[in-house]
Design an enzyme around this catalytic site. Structure first.
Site, PDB file in Angstrom:
ATOM      1  N   SER A  28       0.935  -1.265  -0.155  1.00 59.00           N
ATOM      2  CA  SER A  28       0.070  -0.024   0.033  1.00 59.00           C
ATOM      3  C   SER A  28       0.816   1.125   0.042  1.00 59.00           C
ATOM      4  CB  SER A  28      -1.037   0.051   1.113  1.00 59.00           C
ATOM      5  OG  SER A  28      -0.397  -0.401   2.428  1.00 59.00           O
ATOM      6  N   ASP A  49      -3.346   7.739   7.803  1.00 58.68           N
ATOM      7  CA  ASP A  49      -3.934   6.621   8.713  1.00 58.68           C
ATOM      8  C   ASP A  49      -3.162   5.978   9.506  1.00 58.68           C
ATOM      9  OD1 ASP A  49      -3.405   4.728   7.060  1.00 58.68           O
ATOM     10  OD2 ASP A  49      -5.095   4.372   5.896  1.00 58.68           O
ATOM     11  N   HIS A  70      -0.285   4.491   7.113  1.00 58.80           N
ATOM     12  CA  HIS A  70       0.170   4.937   5.878  1.00 58.80           C
ATOM     13  C   HIS A  70       0.503   6.574   6.019  1.00 58.80           C
ATOM     14  CE1 HIS A  70      -2.493   1.600   4.649  1.00 58.80           C
ATOM     15  NE2 HIS A  70      -1.527   1.395   4.354  1.00 58.80           N
TER      16      HIS A  70
END
Ligand SMILES: *[C@@H]1O[C@H](CO)[C@@H](O)[C@H](O)[C@H]1NC(C)=O
Length: 365
Positions: free
Chosen positions: A33, A329, A332
């Protein structure tokens, strides 16, 4: 002082980007991610992507499938190298494979039994081999081989394999090991990951890949999500276990990259010290222009460490200025942080990216 340094870094940086223009090598991107530019939007699995507000709010003004308020590291690197943002492999519509493509997908692991059913690194390699065939159709075999060998391969992978050792929800078919982890267990697991990763690097090399860039593994215990998981497991060694795993992995990976360089003619690489990059910013937020480096901008619970930010049915809070935050978040970085990491990868000194930065790696023949 900090401002002067920042200004200096920016000047050096601008002069580096402008000197670089024609005959641009493609960028092929793999990983999880941190590098995902929206692949998970096209997997057909609901709720898998960062497809809801507030993701994307800073730069795209709408969710883009990136786990960030704006751009991710490969967006900046493509921009520095003179390309538009790379398209993701599964995105519908025409794609120009001569410019590069992004295969990275959230949740990706090296070991396929961890988080089964995700676009793990093995599946990304399958897609890559498929892309090579399409590239040959687009530009012919000769030109394709030229592009593949001058391309840069950016790979960010491994963090999720380690997270999953601690997380009952994403551990897949693996049983969670008891904490504290034994040294033997850590070594075996790292060797298993590096062994598998090596076969994927060989796949890229055998298709012509010569230039590789790897961020190393971050200080896993500083990620807000992991701080919460460690609180839940109420095991004092948890955070230190995570950091030690990351450090051991990083040391072993550096040695592996060196070995590959001696074994594989023409193999060149850069390793970005993401571990130190994150650690310095957590410890010394203000020096890097952040006001908050421990609690995430978006989420709920302690440190906003619960991954509720993208989940519609959960209540969560969002900060008013993501630029003040290191973490967007629970797992990340913000766009602001990603830009700083990308600048270090592109033009950083050998204390942060070695043996070369990306700008130097691109100019090598
Ligand atoms: C693909 O990109 C390359 C490099 O920018 C360019 O030369 C080529 O014309 C593009 N091809 C198409 C079909 O747009």
């Amino acid at each position: 002082m900090a401002t002067a340094l920042l200004l200096y870094a920016t000047l050096v940086f601008v002069s580096l980007t402008t000197s670089y223009a024609k005959d641009k090598p493609p960028l092929y991107v793999f990983g999880d991610s941190l590098f995902d530019a929206g692949m998970t939007l096209y997997t057909g699995v609901d709720g898998d992507g960062a497809e809801f507000w507030p993701y994307g709010q800073t730069y795209f003004n709408k969710p883009s499938g990136r786990y960030c308020d704006g751009r991710v590291i490969p967006d900046f690197l493509a921009q520095f190298a003179g390309w538009p943002h790379l398209r993701t492999y599964l995105q519908p519509g025409p794609k120009n494979y001569s410019q590069g493509i992004n295969f990275a997908a959230a949740s990706a692991c090296v070991l396929v039994e961890t988080r089964p059913g995700k676009i793990n690194l093995a599946l990304q390699m399958y897609y890559f081999v498929q892309m090579v065939r399409k590239l040959k159709q687009q530009v012919g075999k000769l030109e394709a081989n030229k592009l593949l060998s001058k391309a840069v391969y950016l790979i960010d992978i491994g963090g999720n394999d380690y997270f999953s050792l601690f997380d009952p929800i994403t551990s897949g078919t693996r049983r969670l090991p008891p904490l504290p982890l034994s040294l033997r267990m850590k070594k075996d697991y790292i060797n298993e990951i590096l062994g598998e990763l090596t076969t994927h690097i060989y796949t890229l090399y055998n298709k012509g890949g010569r230039k590789f860039v790897f961020p190393n593994i971050g200080p896993l215990g500083y990620f807000p999500s992991m701080k919460v998981l460690c609180m839940l497991r109420s095991e004092p060694s948890c955070v230190e276990d995570l950091h030690e795993l990351a450090r051991m992995h990083n040391t072993a990976f550096s040695a592996l990259a060196k070995r590959l360089q001696t074994r594989l003619p023409g193999f060149k690489y850069s390793i970005y010290d993401f571990y130190t990059g994150v650690q310095l910013r957590v410890i010394n937020a203000h020096r890097f222009g952040f006001k908050e480096s421990r609690t995430a901008c978006c989420g709920s619970g302690p440190f906003n460490g619960d991954f509720t930010c993208q989940k519609l049915e959960h209540s969560f809070t969002v900060c008013s200025n993501p630029n003040d935050y290191l973490w967007f978040d629970a797992g990340h970085p913000t766009e602001r942080a990603n830009e700083q990491f990308a600048i270090e990868i592109w033009s950083g000194g050998s204390n942060v990216v070695a043996p070369y930065n990306l700008h130097t790696l691109l100019s090598m023949t």
